[in-house]
Design a protein around this motif. Structure first.
Motif: not given
Length: 470
Positions: A144, A147, A149, A266, A268, A271, A325-326, A329-330
């Motif tokens: 968590d 990032d 990704h 969100d 990931n 949040r 961004n999460q 690309h989630g």
């Protein structure tokens, strides 16, 4: 733990030290990476060493000035928002010292050993280390707190680009050999005589291309790092982009869309922080709407533009950008919502992702001046110790033409790549294409440095950040 409070003498001294460190790092980056451009023209006698490094320095300078900012902030966004812009106004001294100290030490050590090492790997490893150190300080899980990704996206570019350089240079060399029959291209220089006519100027052009592309890509990295120090030193001026600050407060509609997207998709790790930041931006937008209707009541921190408020806004925007961004690309959000998240992110990005003209100029000067010093160790490795035979004009041109194209493409698409890795792999590829083979011992040392850089810099930066912050 060292405590760095806003406006304290210790904070000011530490931030000035960080500003100096990033300039020194970029200077070292210049002379560490210069060899990638000048090795071919020096070892083929196309240019004298002094002339080659001055040309390379000038092209690096132009590359920085003409580059964008996508690479700069692709790297910066690897940092957690609370480290990138502390919401309590505390200077981000531990982050800056950990970043610059780690990258600089490893760069100098590998340069002393004459090993072509990647400055990009140093910086990215240090950034990931800071993110991990921050997760440990705040007792967050690594899943968590980082990032992954964004980290994966950057690491994929770093891993794939040398392979493209290796294969691309080998294929280009074979194509060149099939089409161009001039023997001057395929013979090493004799004595101190330069190659004749067009062969010589081809190599000068490829040297210029690699230098320009290096400045374009690596210069952006230093711009991003310099901006971290600049915001810490002068938050009143640069916490927000002076030309784009009018985008805040957001419209109530935009703020509501952001809050809804983050609340729904969100999941990931960012949040809670991102939602809290979105709620604050929404409250600001609603307050601004009230003030428009009742101007006489304006007088709160937003209209006064208080320093702490601007710093808090910066932190909130970075939190929201990380959350969007999460979502973008989630895997859970539908395509329409991902597109909406992307549009909202692009709307508010310019508020915090920018660089004044003088930062670009400072980066260009540090990189170009560093280019003119300290290149000999790495040049000798590239020119003599990778292949089993002396570098020929065709091999040098193949490595540099392919390398310049890859680096320049990455610079304009926001992918940080390693000039060192691409050109080194390209030279090895051209040697393989020519059938001359490579020296296993030196290639093994280079490969060891490639593989060691990330784990070593991650551990160094994580440990240093934890010691300074815990």
């Amino acid at each position: 733990m060292l405590h760095f409070t806003p406006d304290s003498p210790a904070s000011l001294i530490a931030l000035l030290l960080c500003g100096l460190l990033v300039c020194v790092f970029e200077f070292v980056n210049g002379f560490h990476d210069t060899a990638n451009a000048v090795a071919t023209v020096i070892y083929t006698r196309s240019l004298r060493a002094g002339t080659a490094v001055v040309l390379s320095g000038a092209m690096n300078f132009l590359g920085v000035l003409m580059g964008g900012l996508s690479v700069a902030y692709a790297m910066v966004e690897l940092l957690p928002p609370d480290v990138l812009s502390p919401p309590d106004g505390t200077p981000a001294v531990p982050m800056l010292l950990s970043l610059f100290g780690t990258a600089l030490v490893w760069n100098v050590l590998t340069w002393r050993a004459g090993i072509p090492n990647s400055s990009s790997h140093c910086v990215i490893g240090a950034i990931v280390g800071v993110a991990i150190g921050d997760a440990l300080v705040h007792a967050r899980s690594l899943r968590d707190g980082v990032d992954w990704h964004q980290v994966t996206k950057v690491l994929e570019a770093l891993a794939v680009s040398p392979l493209l350089g290796l294969v691309g240079a080998a294929l280009f060399y074979l194509a060149l050999r099939a089409v161009v029959k001039d023997p001057a291209l395929y013979q090493p220089p004799k004595g101190h005589e330069p190659p004749r006519g067009w062969v010589r100027w081809l190599l000068v052009a490829t040297c210029s291309g690699v230098s320009f592309s290096h400045g374009n890509n690596d210069g952006q990295k230093s711009i991003g790092l310099i901006m971290l120090a600049v915001v810490g030193l002068m938050p009143a001026l640069y916490a927000l982009n002076p030309q784009e600050a009018h985008r805040l407060p957001l419209s109530v509609s935009q703020a509501t869309q952001i809050e809804n997207l983050l609340n729904q998709y969100d999941h990931n790790g960012l949040r809670a922080d991102a939602l809290a930041a979105a709620a604050r931006l929404k409250a600001d937008s609603e307050a601004a709407q009230v003030r428009e209707k009742k101007p006489a009541e304006a007088g709160d921190a937003a209209t006064q533009g208080a320093l702490r408020y601007r710093v808090t806004q910066r932190a909130d925007v970075f939190e929201v950008l990380a959350g969007l961004n999460q979502v973008e690309h989630g895997a859970t959000a539908p395509r329409a919502e991902r597109a909406q998240a992307k549009a909202l992110r692009q709307t508010i990005q310019p508020v915090v992702e920018f660089a004044p003209w003088w930062v670009r100029l400072l980066s260009a000067l540090c990189l170009s001046l560093g280019t003119m010093i300290g290149y000999k160790r790495i040049v000798r490795t590239l020119g003599e110790k990778i292949g089993r035979t002396h570098l020929t004009p065709a091999q040098g041109a193949s490595a540099e033409l392919v390398g310049a194209g890859l680096i320049l493409t990455a610079g304009y698409t926001g992918l940080p790549v390693s000039t060192t890795h691409i050109i080194t792999a390209g030279i090895a590829g051209s040697m393989i294409g020519a059938g001359s083979g490579v020296q296993g011992g030196m290639v093994g040392r280079i490969a060891l440095a490639w593989f060691a850089t990330l784990p070593v810099t991650i551990l160094m930066a994580a440990g240093l950040f934890y010691l300074l912050s815990a």
